[in-house]
Design an enzyme around this catalytic site. Structure first.
Site, PDB file in Angstrom:
ATOM      1  N   HIS A  16       0.838  -1.197   0.000  1.00  0.00           N
ATOM      2  CA  HIS A  16       0.000   0.000   0.000  1.00  0.00           C
ATOM      3  C   HIS A  16       0.876   1.252   0.000  1.00  0.00           C
ATOM      4  CE1 HIS A  16      -2.813   2.831   2.329  1.00  0.00           C
ATOM      5  NE2 HIS A  16      -3.388   2.651   1.147  1.00  0.00           N
ATOM      6  N   HIS A  58      -0.215  11.182  -2.331  1.00  0.00           N
ATOM      7  CA  HIS A  58      -1.465  10.777  -1.693  1.00  0.00           C
ATOM      8  C   HIS A  58      -2.378  11.930  -1.302  1.00  0.00           C
ATOM      9  CE1 HIS A  58      -4.143   9.599   1.653  1.00  0.00           C
ATOM     10  NE2 HIS A  58      -4.266   8.489   0.960  1.00  0.00           N
TER      11      HIS A  58
END
Length: 305
Positions: A16, A58
């Protein structure tokens, strides 16, 4: 054949945002570590800059990761390229940090796909905190990068923004893409139910759908968004997957990816180690196609030992 679709005896293990326990999230150092560990792939996040470059990052606000406040979607690539991801990244609301050896630069999606040509499968999440028609062009820009790098057979694209997904599918239909579901959507569902009580009533009458979490599960399993955008995969927070969710999507020849096990960011997740281990086994038994994790080494060891 796309690598995500190849026959498998266990869920694919995807780091991730790379391997955030070893290197800062969404950085080349983390992606190279994933190759070194021999895991199946990675998940990464992308934004489009003001001048149309696709960067791997992100947060929309750059401050948490770089210490410099700004909106990445309003910056040019030249401005973004000068930023560096800090050595200390906040881990929770108690002031704990993850500390790394050095600062890292922010990469372009194109360079990531070019360097990792045959090493890793990649889930490209087109980042969105709410659907926005004005940002739909991100889908087309991502499609262009995937086409240019010849990455279609090793990439899937996911997003919480169906406008981006539709734009991507319209531009390059060979890409496997899909909508993502989060259990945080429950807050919005509650508001919808108050505004449209007949919908809430209809779902609440269905067996096993007596709360907002199972309401989202029901929406997920109906695949209405998937049909709208032409999806062939779906990304799902693992808490939304029940005993028949995966099979329903497999019956449609769609893949199911789950996230995020063994999270290092504990601000929203507090499950114990034993609970996470049990969940990994449950998802394996349900034949989930891939699992995203902040500790891919641990998950791979669990599945291969």
């Amino acid at each position: 054949m796309n690598g995500f679709y190849k026959p498998k005896s266990r869920p694919l293990v995807l780091g991730h945002r790379g391997v955030p326990l070893a290197h800062q999230e969404n950085t080349m150092a983390g992606f190279r570590k994933a190759v070194e560990l021999g895991i199946d792939g990675i998940e990464l996040d992308v934004f489009a800059t003001r001048d149309g470059e696709v960067v791997v990052f992100h947060d929309e606000d750059t401050e948490r990761l770089t210490g410099v406040k700004g909106l990445i979607s309003e910056m040019t690539w030249d401005e973004v390229s000068r930023l560096r991801v800090q050595k200390r990244i906040v881990q929770d609301d108690n002031g704990n940090y993850q500390t790394y050896g050095r600062e890292e630069r922010i990469p372009l999606l194109e360079e990531v796909l070019d360097e990792l040509q045959d090493d890793l499968l990649i889930n490209v999440e087109m980042k969105a905190y709410r659907p926005m028609w004005s940002r739909r062009k991100t889908g087309r820009l991502v499609a262009d990068v995937i086409r240019k790098t010849g990455s279609c057979d090793r990439v899937v694209a996911t997003s919480f923004d169906f406008f981006m997904l539709r734009d991507l599918e319209n531009d390059y239909r060979s890409i496997h893409s899909g909508f993502a579901y989060d259990d945080g959507m429950a807050d919005g569902i509650e508001k919808w139910c108050r505004l449209l009580p007949e919908i809430g009533s209809e779902f609440s009458q269905a067996a096993g759908n007596q709360n907002h979490m199972t309401f989202i599960n029901r929406l997920l399993e109906l695949n209405a968004v998937g049909r709208m955008v032409g999806s062939s995969v779906v990304g799902v927070e693992h808490t939304l997957i029940d005993s028949d969710t995966v099979q329903k999507f497999h019956d449609r020849n769609m893949l199911v990816g789950a996230y995020t096990l063994f999270p290092y960011d504990t601000r929203t997740v507090s499950a114990s180690e034993s609970d996470q281990m049990a969940e990994a086994r449950r998802l394996h038994e349900l034949k989930v196609d891939w699992i995203e994790t902040d500790d891919p080494e641990k998950l791979l060891k669990l599945y291969t030992s």
